[in-house]
Motif scaffolding. Structure first.
Motif, mmCIF file in Angstrom:
data_model
loop_
_atom_site.group_PDB
_atom_site.id
_atom_site.type_symbol
_atom_site.label_atom_id
_atom_site.label_comp_id
_atom_site.label_asym_id
_atom_site.label_seq_id
_atom_site.Cartn_x
_atom_site.Cartn_y
_atom_site.Cartn_z
ATOM 1 N N THR A 75 0.806 -1.224 0.000
ATOM 2 C CA THR A 75 0.000 0.000 0.000
ATOM 3 C C THR A 75 0.836 1.270 0.000
ATOM 4 N N GLU B 228 -4.338 -5.747 -5.223
ATOM 5 C CA GLU B 228 -4.999 -4.827 -4.296
ATOM 6 C C GLU B 228 -5.353 -3.557 -5.061
ATOM 7 N N HIS C 54 -6.628 0.326 -5.423
ATOM 8 C CA HIS C 54 -6.655 1.601 -4.709
ATOM 9 C C HIS C 54 -7.472 2.641 -5.462
#
Length: 310
Positions: free
Chosen positions: A19, A88, A90
Motif C-alpha cells: 500500500t 490490491e 486503490h
C-alpha cells in the motif's frame, strides 16, 4: 528469504509494502494505454485485466534483463511457473489512461521468486500486486533451486547494475559469439545465404559485441574502412526478442566512436528499409535510391562524425 535491495540507494532501504509504493521504489516500468475493450459497464478497467497488465509487463522485465526468455530457460534447464497472484485495488483506470506498470523482484528463496508490482497513472498509485513464481523442471513441473546465474542477474538488475557488457575487438577475439548471433538473425530468421553473411573483411574489421550477464551474445556489428576518412558500419544484428531495448543503438554508437577515434569524418551503412527509421532517429541521413542486397531492399545512409577526442 533474503530481500533484494540496492545498498547504495536509500530508496531501497525501506521495506516494500503493497500500500505504500512510489515510483522511486522501482527500476523497471512498462508503459501501456488502456484500450476500449478493457473497460466494463462502469467505464473503468475490468479488474481481471490488471493481472494481464502485470503479466505483459513481466515479459518485458526479462527483456530489461537482456534475457531472451526461451533461450535462457533452455540454458538453465528449467522454467518459471506462477504459484500465487494477488491484487490490491486503490483507484481505477479508465479508457485512454496512460499507465506505467512497475515490477521489482523483492525476494528470491530456494526455488521461489517474489515480485512486487504497482500500476501508476503519473505519480498516482492505482493498483498493487504480488506475484510468486517457482522455478521448476518443465517436464515434471516440480520445483528446482533457482540457478545461481539467474539469481545473480536478477539481484544485479535490482541493485541498478548494468545488465550487458560491450566489447570492442578483432574477429579473432569476438568472432565466435558474433558469428553465432549473425547466423541466428541473418541466416535462420531472414533467410540470407550463409556465404553472404561472412566474408574475409571480418579479419580487418573492428567488431562490437554486446553480451548479457549470462554470457549470451545479444547484439553485434562491425566497422570497415570504406575510404580514407570514411568508415562503413555493417552486419548489425540484434537478438530478435531484444529488439527495441536499445542494444542496436549501443552497438552503433560504439562503432561510430571507434570510427571517430581513428580519425574518420563520416560513417555510412546500408540499412534495410525496415530499419531506416531506426537509423534516422540516430541522425543518419538517406542518400541515393533504394537498392536490393541479399534479396532485401536497402538504402545507403550516412552520418558525419565530430573531430576525434584529444
Amino acid at each position: 528469504m533474503p530481500t533484494l535491495h540496492a545498498p547504495f540507494n536509500p530508496l531501497f532501504n525501506k521495506p516494500i509494502t503493497m500500500t505504500d509504493l512510489i515510483r522511486q521504489d522501482f527500476r523497471f516500468f512498462h508503459r501501456l494505454r488502456v484500450r476500449w475493450a478493457e473497460v466494463d459497464m462502469q467505464k473503468i478497467v475490468f479488474n481481471a485485466h490488471y493481472l494481464m497488465y502485470f503479466d505483459t509487463a513481466m515479459a518485458d522485465y526479462w527483456r530489461a534483463l537482456a534475457l531472451p526468455y526461451d533461450t535462457t530457460m533452455q540454458a538453465l534447464e528449467g522454467d518459471i511457473y506462477v504459484k500465487k497472484a494477488s491484487v490490491e485495488f486503490h483507484a481505477s483506470a479508465r479508457v485512454d489512461d496512460q499507465l506505467d506498470v512497475a515490477l521489482k523482484c523483492t525476494r528470491i528463496g530456494s526455488s521461489s521468486m517474489v515480485f512486487t508490482g504497482a500500476i501508476f497513472r503519473g505519480d498516482e498509485h492505482l493498483i498493487s500486486c504480488e506475484l510468486v513464481y517457482v522455478f521448476a523442471n518443465p517436464a515434471t513441473q516440480t520445483s528446482r533451486p533457482v540457478p545461481t546465474a539467474l539469481r545473480d542477474v536478477m539481484t544485479g538488475y535490482e541493485a541498478w547494475e548494468p545488465v550487458v557488457r560491450i566489447e570492442v575487438g578483432s574477429w579473432q577475439e569476438l568472432g565466435a559469439p558474433a558469428s553465432r548471433l549473425r547466423n541466428e538473425v541473418f541466416v535462420q530468421e531472414q533467410g540470407i545465404a550463409l556465404a553472404l553473411v561472412h566474408d574475409d573483411a571480418d579479419n580487418d574489421a573492428v567488431h562490437a559485441l554486446v553480451s548479457n550477464r549470462m554470457g549470451l551474445p545479444v547484439a553485434s556489428g562491425r566497422l570497415l574502412q570504406h575510404a580514407p576518412g570514411v568508415g562503413r558500419i555493417g552486419r548489425m544484428a540484434v537478438h530478435r526478442v531484444l529488439r527495441g531495448a536499445n542494444l542496436g543503438r549501443d552497438v552503433l554508437r560504439t562503432l561510430m566512436q571507434a570510427a571517430s577515434d581513428r580519425g574518420d569524418r563520416e560513417v555510412l551503412l546500408h540499412a534495410q528499409r525496415s530499419a531506416e527509421g531506426f537509423y534516422a532517429r540516430l541522425g543518419f541521413v538517406s542518400r541515393g535510391e533504394a537498392f536490393e542486397e541479399a534479396g532485401i531492399s536497402h538504402i545507403e545512409m550516412t552520418h558525419s562524425l565530430p573531430a576525434p577526442r584529444v
